[in-house]
Design a protein around this motif. Sequence first.
Motif, PDB file in Angstrom:
ATOM      1  N   HIS A  23    -107.313  35.076 -62.920  1.00  0.00           N
ATOM      2  CA  HIS A  23    -105.966  34.655 -62.558  1.00  0.00           C
ATOM      3  C   HIS A  23    -105.713  33.261 -63.131  1.00  0.00           C
ATOM      4  O   HIS A  23    -105.340  33.130 -64.265  1.00  0.00           O
ATOM      5  CB  HIS A  23    -105.772  34.702 -61.042  1.00  0.00           C
ATOM      6  N   ASP A  72    -103.973  37.956 -64.591  1.00  0.00           N
ATOM      7  CA  ASP A  72    -102.815  38.409 -63.823  1.00  0.00           C
ATOM      8  C   ASP A  72    -101.969  37.216 -63.374  1.00  0.00           C
ATOM      9  O   ASP A  72    -102.477  36.098 -63.274  1.00  0.00           O
ATOM     10  CB  ASP A  72    -103.270  39.149 -62.556  1.00  0.00           C
ATOM     11  N   ASP A  73    -100.729  37.490 -63.049  1.00  0.00           N
ATOM     12  CA  ASP A  73     -99.804  36.579 -62.348  1.00  0.00           C
ATOM     13  C   ASP A  73     -99.034  35.600 -63.238  1.00  0.00           C
ATOM     14  O   ASP A  73     -98.181  34.868 -62.729  1.00  0.00           O
ATOM     15  CB  ASP A  73    -100.512  35.772 -61.236  1.00  0.00           C
ATOM     16  N   HIS A 101     -96.874  43.184 -64.699  1.00  0.00           N
ATOM     17  CA  HIS A 101     -97.515  43.000 -63.380  1.00  0.00           C
ATOM     18  C   HIS A 101     -96.467  43.124 -62.261  1.00  0.00           C
ATOM     19  O   HIS A 101     -96.668  42.603 -61.174  1.00  0.00           O
ATOM     20  CB  HIS A 101     -98.198  41.634 -63.351  1.00  0.00           C
ATOM     21  N   HIS A 133     -94.212  40.800 -58.014  1.00  0.00           N
ATOM     22  CA  HIS A 133     -95.552  40.996 -57.442  1.00  0.00           C
ATOM     23  C   HIS A 133     -95.459  41.835 -56.172  1.00  0.00           C
ATOM     24  O   HIS A 133     -95.968  41.482 -55.110  1.00  0.00           O
ATOM     25  CB  HIS A 133     -96.242  39.657 -57.161  1.00  0.00           C
TER      26      HIS A 133
HETATM   27 ZN   LIG Z   1    -101.438  39.524 -59.083  1.00  0.00          ZN
END
Ligand SMILES: [Zn+2]
Length: 407
Positions: free
Chosen positions: A117, A183-184, A258, A262
């Motif tokens: 992340h 991710d993110d 993604h 979220h």
């Molecule tokens: Zn995430």
Amino acid sequence: MKRKLNVNRVLIALIILVVLIVLIVYLLTPNKKDNLMIDLTNKTVDEAKEFASSHNLNLEIKEKYSPALKDTIIEQNIEVDKEINEGDNLVIYVSLGINYEELKVDESGDVPIMMYHGIHNITDNKYTGGNVDVDGYQRTKEAFEKDLEFYYKSGYRMIRLEDYVNGIIDVEAGLSPIIITFDDGLENNIKVTGLDEDGNIIIDPNCAIGVLESFKKKYPDFNVTATFFVNGGLFQQSEYNEKILNWLVDNGYDIGNHSYSHADFTSISKEQAVQEIGSVYNLLDKYIPSKYVNIVALPFGSPYDKDHDNFNSILKGSYNGKEYQTIATLRVGWEAESSPFSNDFDKTFLKRIRAYDNNGVEFDIEMNFKILENNRYISDGDKNTITVPKDKENEISNSYKLPIKTY
Ligand SMILES: [Zn+2]
């Protein structure tokens, strides 16, 4: 009659003179082709040595396991037809051939897909190892560098997630593939500190991309790449959206989906699910049309189950008049995934390894790579054939229609 003869003699002498001058000029003019690199592949090492010494090049001979016949030249560092100068370094790679037993080649083995992340440039973390939060989703820059060093030294080479999903594993013989994901869309994935005079983004060397780019220089054969999974906020630096996304795809990185906010896919409607996925694809279409990957990293890993009603809306749908299709999804994982050639492979629901430290337990990096020692994918060096030990032949499915070799 006599006069005519003289004219003939003078004419012949003139012709001979012209031919001689042309010949001398030709011999004295350096042949332009002499300064250009030739193709040494498939030539012998002796021929390469001769070429290097006649052009005063510094020759370095390296060896590499390769499906090519032993002792043949398979690669050179200088491109064919490129101008060469005295003192240039010429590196050639000579094939060692392949000894499948010795290299333990096994293309039915497992492949680690690492889940990262945030990368934080801090040293005073108070959690286990290089973790910056209690779950280890956030890592220090130093830990990330150590991870990459560990993967490289353990014989892993990076491949693109999309290639893996499509059954393309291009890794040197005897080595193993690894996939890096983020991710993110956190700012510290690719932090822009400004623009240079040409308008190109300047990237903070301490962010994730900064570290990856330094490894690209340090180990050119690591094949550095990663796939970044973004939400609607992209990389949280809206003034640079277009430049960041284009820089990433132009420099060998990939962008995936993604979900817009979220979302937890267990607690939203079908319409919301379609909107969550479709709007991110539409957003990427705006900045990098046809250059992103149709892969979704499931937020929180939700909806956790392929049978959930919303799962189909992640795989395909239509949003704002645009159809989308997702070729693969990623879970919030704990362990390595199968070879794409394995009977167990399901690209629509892939496992990942959480890249974190936990003293070698609870499926941290150390534990997973220990497990991988018993069953890791080891390449035959040829992306167009699948090679496995004889006793593993029945673990292979041929959905990619590649020839299977056993030993
Ligand atoms: Zn995430």
